[in-house]
Design a protein around this motif. Sequence first.
Motif, mmCIF file in Angstrom:
data_model
loop_
_atom_site.group_PDB
_atom_site.id
_atom_site.type_symbol
_atom_site.label_atom_id
_atom_site.label_comp_id
_atom_site.label_asym_id
_atom_site.label_seq_id
_atom_site.Cartn_x
_atom_site.Cartn_y
_atom_site.Cartn_z
ATOM 1 N N SER A 111 0.810 -1.215 0.000
ATOM 2 C CA SER A 111 0.000 0.000 0.000
ATOM 3 C C SER A 111 0.845 1.269 0.000
ATOM 4 O O SER A 111 0.366 2.347 -0.368
ATOM 5 C CB SER A 111 -0.925 0.003 1.221
ATOM 6 O OG SER A 111 -0.172 -0.091 2.428
ATOM 7 N N ASP A 112 2.127 1.162 0.419
ATOM 8 C CA ASP A 112 2.996 2.335 0.422
ATOM 9 C C ASP A 112 3.753 2.498 -0.894
ATOM 10 O O ASP A 112 4.604 3.385 -1.024
ATOM 11 C CB ASP A 112 3.993 2.246 1.577
ATOM 12 C CG ASP A 112 4.863 0.993 1.509
ATOM 13 O OD1 ASP A 112 4.510 0.062 0.748
ATOM 14 O OD2 ASP A 112 5.877 0.935 2.230
ATOM 15 N N THR A 113 3.445 1.645 -1.868
ATOM 16 C CA THR A 113 4.073 1.711 -3.190
ATOM 17 C C THR A 113 3.006 1.935 -4.250
ATOM 18 O O THR A 113 2.099 1.111 -4.378
ATOM 19 C CB THR A 113 4.824 0.400 -3.502
ATOM 20 O OG1 THR A 113 5.818 0.169 -2.500
ATOM 21 C CG2 THR A 113 5.479 0.465 -4.870
ATOM 22 N N PRO A 114 3.060 3.028 -5.008
ATOM 23 C CA PRO A 114 2.065 3.219 -6.069
ATOM 24 C C PRO A 114 2.049 2.027 -7.015
ATOM 25 O O PRO A 114 3.088 1.586 -7.503
ATOM 26 C CB PRO A 114 2.561 4.489 -6.778
ATOM 27 C CG PRO A 114 3.345 5.223 -5.736
ATOM 28 C CD PRO A 114 4.016 4.156 -4.925
ATOM 29 N N MET A 115 0.864 1.505 -7.269
ATOM 30 C CA MET A 115 0.757 0.288 -8.068
ATOM 31 C C MET A 115 -0.583 0.238 -8.788
ATOM 32 O O MET A 115 -1.599 0.689 -8.266
ATOM 33 C CB MET A 115 0.899 -0.935 -7.153
ATOM 34 C CG MET A 115 0.935 -2.276 -7.880
ATOM 35 S SD MET A 115 0.940 -3.682 -6.712
ATOM 36 C CE MET A 115 2.326 -3.229 -5.664
ATOM 37 N N ALA A 260 12.604 9.422 -3.114
ATOM 38 C CA ALA A 260 12.080 8.450 -2.149
ATOM 39 C C ALA A 260 11.422 9.175 -0.980
ATOM 40 O O ALA A 260 10.344 8.780 -0.508
ATOM 41 C CB ALA A 260 13.195 7.542 -1.654
ATOM 42 N N ALA A 261 12.043 10.240 -0.500
ATOM 43 C CA ALA A 261 11.471 11.013 0.604
ATOM 44 C C ALA A 261 10.168 11.683 0.175
ATOM 45 O O ALA A 261 9.179 11.706 0.923
ATOM 46 C CB ALA A 261 12.480 12.054 1.079
ATOM 47 N N ARG A 262 10.156 12.234 -1.024
ATOM 48 C CA ARG A 262 8.957 12.879 -1.540
ATOM 49 C C ARG A 262 7.833 11.869 -1.724
ATOM 50 O O ARG A 262 6.663 12.162 -1.450
ATOM 51 C CB ARG A 262 9.290 13.556 -2.878
ATOM 52 C CG ARG A 262 8.105 14.144 -3.621
ATOM 53 C CD ARG A 262 7.407 15.226 -2.843
ATOM 54 N NE ARG A 262 6.331 15.820 -3.618
ATOM 55 C CZ ARG A 262 5.359 16.551 -3.110
ATOM 56 N NH1 ARG A 262 5.337 16.800 -1.809
ATOM 57 N NH2 ARG A 262 4.409 17.057 -3.879
ATOM 58 N N LEU A 263 8.181 10.649 -2.182
ATOM 59 C CA LEU A 263 7.168 9.615 -2.380
ATOM 60 C C LEU A 263 6.501 9.253 -1.060
ATOM 61 O O LEU A 263 5.281 9.034 -1.010
ATOM 62 C CB LEU A 263 7.799 8.374 -3.013
ATOM 63 C CG LEU A 263 6.855 7.216 -3.325
ATOM 64 C CD1 LEU A 263 5.757 7.652 -4.291
ATOM 65 C CD2 LEU A 263 7.632 6.037 -3.918
ATOM 66 N N VAL A 264 7.268 9.183 0.009
ATOM 67 C CA VAL A 264 6.699 8.899 1.324
ATOM 68 C C VAL A 264 5.676 9.967 1.703
ATOM 69 O O VAL A 264 4.602 9.672 2.217
ATOM 70 C CB VAL A 264 7.813 8.814 2.395
ATOM 71 C CG1 VAL A 264 7.205 8.740 3.795
ATOM 72 C CG2 VAL A 264 8.693 7.600 2.148
ATOM 73 N N GLU A 265 5.992 11.223 1.418
ATOM 74 C CA GLU A 265 5.064 12.319 1.721
ATOM 75 C C GLU A 265 3.781 12.193 0.900
ATOM 76 O O GLU A 265 2.670 12.344 1.427
ATOM 77 C CB GLU A 265 5.731 13.660 1.413
ATOM 78 C CG GLU A 265 6.920 13.997 2.293
ATOM 79 C CD GLU A 265 7.556 15.309 1.856
ATOM 80 O OE1 GLU A 265 7.042 15.934 0.896
ATOM 81 O OE2 GLU A 265 8.569 15.707 2.461
ATOM 82 N N VAL A 266 3.945 11.929 -0.388
ATOM 83 C CA VAL A 266 2.784 11.858 -1.281
ATOM 84 C C VAL A 266 1.861 10.708 -0.895
ATOM 85 O O VAL A 266 0.641 10.871 -0.780
ATOM 86 C CB VAL A 266 3.256 11.709 -2.745
ATOM 87 C CG1 VAL A 266 2.078 11.386 -3.662
ATOM 88 C CG2 VAL A 266 3.956 12.968 -3.207
#
Length: 284
Positions: A111-115, A260-266
Motif C-alpha cells: 500500500s505504500d508503493t504506487p501500483m 524516495a522522501a517525496r514519495l513517502v510524503e505523497v
Amino acid sequence: MERHEFGAAVRHLRESTDPSGVGLPVGGRRVPGLRREELGELAGMSADYVRRLEQGRSHPSAGVVKAIARAMRVGRADYERLSALAGYAAADGQVPTDLGPGATRLLERFSDTPMIVTDAAMNVVAVNSGFLALEHWDLTGERWEWNVAWRIFCHPFAAFQQSDADAADHETIQVAQLRAALLRYPGDASLAAMVDEMRTRSRRFDTLWRAPRPVAAYESSATFTQSDGDSLTLVENLIAIPGDDLAAVMLTAEPGSRDAARLVEVVGAADERAVVKVGQTGPG
C-alpha cells in the motif's frame, strides 16, 4: 512444432499438478504430479491418448483442450496458452478482467508503493491509493481512457514525462503486451477494435505494430508532476500475475534519494483505501 509445444505444456502442467488439488490421494507416489492414467481418467480419455498428445503424435480438438484444462483445474492463463498452442481461441476468447485474490493481496501488502493492476490488454483493473496520489491519471471521457497503451500513444498524460530512451522502452513494452494479448484472445472484439483505432490514430503505434522491437527489460523511468508543481521520478516495473493473466505495474524511487522522501510524503497523504477497482467511468 506446435504439437510438440502443446505436448510439452501438457506434460509440464500434469507433473506440476498437486493430486490433492484435483481430489486424488497423495500417498505412494514416486514422482510429483499426476500420472497419465489419472489425467486420462479425469479428462475422459485413455492414458495412451494422453501419451500421444504429450509426444506430439496427436492433435487435440478444442473440446479435448478444455477437458484437459478442466481436469487439472488450471488457471485462465494456462488454459489460454494451451488453446493457443493447439491452434484455437479459448471458449469465449475474451480477455479476463477479474481481480483475483493474488492481485488483491499484492495491492494490499504494498500500500505504500504506487501500483496498478492491468489485464492482458493493458486495461487498468484496479489501483491502490498510492497510485491515485500521484494525480497524473486525468480522465478523458474516451472509451479506452483506462487503457495504459491507449493513453501512451493516443492521449498522453500531461503530468507524465519520460526521456526519449525511456519512452521508447515504454512504448516497446506496450506493443509487445498488446500483440501477445491479441494472439491469446483473437475473439475479443473490443481488443481488436482498440488496436485498429490505435493504428489509425497513432502513426508511432502503427509503425511499431508493423515492425515490433524486442523487449530488453520490462521497466522504464518517468517523472510525475504534482498539482503543487513539485515532481518525483519513479521507476516502473511490470510484474506478471500468471494465474489470472494480469500484470502489476509497481512504481518505486531510488532508495535514499530525494524522490524516495517525496514519495513517502505523497503516499502518506493519500486516501486510506488500499484497493480501488477501476471501470470505464473511473474508480469506484
